[in-house]
Design a protein around this motif. Structure first.
Motif, PDB file in Angstrom:
ATOM      1  N   LEU A  54       3.302  12.973  24.316  1.00  0.00           N
ATOM      2  CA  LEU A  54       3.385  11.892  25.301  1.00  0.00           C
ATOM      3  C   LEU A  54       2.003  10.948  24.847  1.00  0.00           C
ATOM      4  N   GLU A  55       2.282   9.803  24.627  1.00  0.00           N
ATOM      5  CA  GLU A  55       1.517   8.734  24.548  1.00  0.00           C
ATOM      6  C   GLU A  55       1.292   7.451  25.484  1.00  0.00           C
ATOM      7  N   SER A  56       0.094   7.373  25.935  1.00  0.00           N
ATOM      8  CA  SER A  56      -0.206   6.237  26.951  1.00  0.00           C
ATOM      9  C   SER A  56       0.329   5.020  26.272  1.00  0.00           C
ATOM     10  N   PRO A  57       0.748   4.138  27.216  1.00  0.00           N
ATOM     11  CA  PRO A  57       1.309   2.780  26.996  1.00  0.00           C
ATOM     12  C   PRO A  57       0.719   2.190  25.898  1.00  0.00           C
ATOM     13  N   LEU A 353      -1.652   8.186  31.247  1.00  0.00           N
ATOM     14  CA  LEU A 353      -0.456   8.510  30.276  1.00  0.00           C
ATOM     15  C   LEU A 353       0.926   8.119  30.973  1.00  0.00           C
ATOM     16  N   GLY A 354       0.718   7.885  32.391  1.00  0.00           N
ATOM     17  CA  GLY A 354       1.719   7.325  33.083  1.00  0.00           C
ATOM     18  C   GLY A 354       2.637   8.685  33.643  1.00  0.00           C
ATOM     19  N   ARG A 355       3.773   8.412  33.822  1.00  0.00           N
ATOM     20  CA  ARG A 355       4.673   9.379  34.430  1.00  0.00           C
ATOM     21  C   ARG A 355       4.973  10.455  33.534  1.00  0.00           C
ATOM     22  N   ILE A 356       4.839  11.996  33.849  1.00  0.00           N
ATOM     23  CA  ILE A 356       4.789  12.949  32.918  1.00  0.00           C
ATOM     24  C   ILE A 356       6.055  13.930  33.337  1.00  0.00           C
ATOM     25  N   PRO A 357       7.008  14.081  32.705  1.00  0.00           N
ATOM     26  CA  PRO A 357       8.100  15.132  33.238  1.00  0.00           C
ATOM     27  C   PRO A 357       7.780  16.591  32.978  1.00  0.00           C
ATOM     28  N   MET A 358       8.047  17.248  33.770  1.00  0.00           N
ATOM     29  CA  MET A 358       7.749  18.705  33.814  1.00  0.00           C
ATOM     30  C   MET A 358       8.972  19.491  34.411  1.00  0.00           C
ATOM     31  N   VAL A 359       9.193  20.871  34.076  1.00  0.00           N
ATOM     32  CA  VAL A 359       9.945  21.794  34.958  1.00  0.00           C
ATOM     33  C   VAL A 359       9.426  22.374  36.174  1.00  0.00           C
ATOM     34  N   ARG A 360       9.936  22.313  37.300  1.00  0.00           N
ATOM     35  CA  ARG A 360       9.205  22.891  38.493  1.00  0.00           C
ATOM     36  C   ARG A 360       9.112  24.148  38.450  1.00  0.00           C
ATOM     37  N   ASN A 361       8.219  24.783  38.964  1.00  0.00           N
ATOM     38  CA  ASN A 361       7.795  26.468  39.102  1.00  0.00           C
ATOM     39  C   ASN A 361       9.095  26.918  39.886  1.00  0.00           C
ATOM     40  N   PRO A 362       9.752  27.834  39.302  1.00  0.00           N
ATOM     41  CA  PRO A 362      10.968  28.478  40.038  1.00  0.00           C
ATOM     42  C   PRO A 362      10.397  29.211  41.388  1.00  0.00           C
ATOM     43  N   MET A 363       9.117  29.364  41.704  1.00  0.00           N
ATOM     44  CA  MET A 363       8.768  30.009  42.953  1.00  0.00           C
ATOM     45  C   MET A 363       8.707  28.961  44.063  1.00  0.00           C
ATOM     46  N   LEU A 364       8.970  27.688  43.922  1.00  0.00           N
ATOM     47  CA  LEU A 364       8.674  26.486  44.684  1.00  0.00           C
ATOM     48  C   LEU A 364       9.906  25.735  45.074  1.00  0.00           C
TER      49      LEU A 364
END
Length: 382
Positions: A54-57, A353-364
């Motif tokens: 993921l690169e900054s703009p 870096l801006g907006r970073i997509p990630m997978v939510r922790n299943p515990m939360l």
């Protein structure tokens, strides 16, 4: 809600790659303050494990997707503890920490006075976690190891893959570092138990977590099958060793997973498939019989499934309550209505870096709107 359950807990993260960072990311997701200690030159090895990045703009900074997957919510501090200044700083942090997680080779940190016995004298409440390939004791304790090694050494690959005589036969690793992730989850659980115990005793504890131990435990029912029968499980492709039919079948236009878990479900499946006679056949009526006669049953089903499309089968299965599943690409996974509804993709905003997509922790699952802190650039927020 659990996203602030560990608020006030300070974690010192001296780990790299995946197993340790997976543990400390879990702790960060649960509200702990995690400080990741990294080498001044390069930092965690996985910062360079790309592409993709993921690169900054403006192109001034980048971060590997591998690093992103297991380092959110932490601050990064660079120091060299082989220098007097760096060592003094690190010992000061350890004196104030609740948890320390490290994955250096056994004995390495003792050379710097950063082992548990030394730090316990400074901080009796410290929960100290060592994650290594083989553990702190035994004939292989001094050897390094990576996930792939333990997928083989721990037994997983011996029964994963197509059986002999089939195209592509041979041992097969999983497509993700499952031993690292499993070890990280065991480490997380052990830390939470240690903190609970500390609440009662007032003192910390040393935790020796080994990838080999996790790999052996991960065998689960296959390990129990061997211990009870004395027989090594064989590679069975996509078939289940204890349930049948429980595997992948080709339809007219693709594949699906049929997951029959009991005899009642098998009877419903037979009705849907127009194979009612099989449900009353002594060779197939009971699960144990279906396992013994699986090659013959598989041959029958391999002729039936191509007669209908996947959609036709799945519509009929849903109506009859027959368990099944698709084989999705990740594109299909993240677009799936249930995944979208569960809000499993979340974003953190990074100033560079801006907006970073990630997978939510299943515990939360109960806190889908909790603010996520992004993974840090090297030395950021130190």
């Amino acid at each position: 809600m659990l996203h602030n359950a560990l608020q006030g807990i300070k974690v010192l993260d001296l780990s790299r790659i995946l197993a340790g960072p997976w543990c400390t990311q879990n702790l960060a997701d649960l509200g702990a303050e995690v400080t990741k200690i990294e080498r001044p030159e390069g930092g965690d090895d996985t910062r360079g494990w790309g592409p993709p990045y993921l690169e900054s703009p403006d192109g001034s900074a980048r971060m590997s997707s591998y690093f992103i997957c297991c380092n959110r919510g932490k601050r990064s501090m660079t120091l060299d503890f082989s220098t007097p200044e760096g060592l003094a700083t690190l010992r000061g942090l350890a004196a104030e920490a609740d948890v320390l997680v490290e994955n250096y080779k056994a004995g390495t940190l003792a050379r710097y006075g950063l082992d548990y016995d030394t730090l316990r004298a400074l901080n009796p409440r410290l929960v100290y976690v060592s994650i290594t390939g083989f553990g702190q004791t035994g004939p292989m304790a001094d050897k390094p190891g990576y996930d792939y090694v333990f997928q083989g050494m721990g037994g997983l690959m011996s029964y994963t893959g197509q059986p002999d005589g089939m195209p592509g036969a041979g041992p097969l690793r999983t497509g993700v570092a499952v031993i690292d992730v499993t070890t990280g989850m065991y480490a997380t659980t052990a830390v939470l138990a240690a903190l609970y115990q500390r609440h009662a005793t007032g003192t910390g504890v040393y935790l020796d977590i080994a990838l080999l131990d996790a790999a052996v435990a991960l065998n689960a029912n296959q390990g129990a099958n061997y211990l009870i029968s004395g027989k090594n499980p064989e590679r069975s492709g996509n078939a289940h060793p204890n349930c049948a039919p429980y595997e992948v079948f080709r339809c007219a236009d693709g594949y699906l997973i049929l997951a029959i878990g009991n005899d009642t479900q098998f009877a419903r499946f037979c009705e849907v498939a127009g194979l009612e006679a099989l449900a009353g056949d002594a060779r197939y009526a009971l699960n144990s019989a279906r396992i013994e006669n699986l090659p013959a049953l598989r041959a029958i089903l391999a002729e039936v499934f191509p007669m209908r499309t996947r959609q036709a089968w799945t519509d009929a299965f849903d109506a009859a309550g027959v368990p099944w599943g698709p084989i999705n690409t990740l594109e299909e996974v993240f677009a799936h209505p249930q995944v979208v509804h569960r809000r499993l993709v979340q974003h953190a905003d990074h100033p560079i870096l801006g907006r970073i997509p990630m997978v939510r922790n299943p515990m939360l699952a109960d806190a889908p709107d909790a603010r996520l802190e992004p993974p840090p650039l090297l030395g950021e927020r130190s």
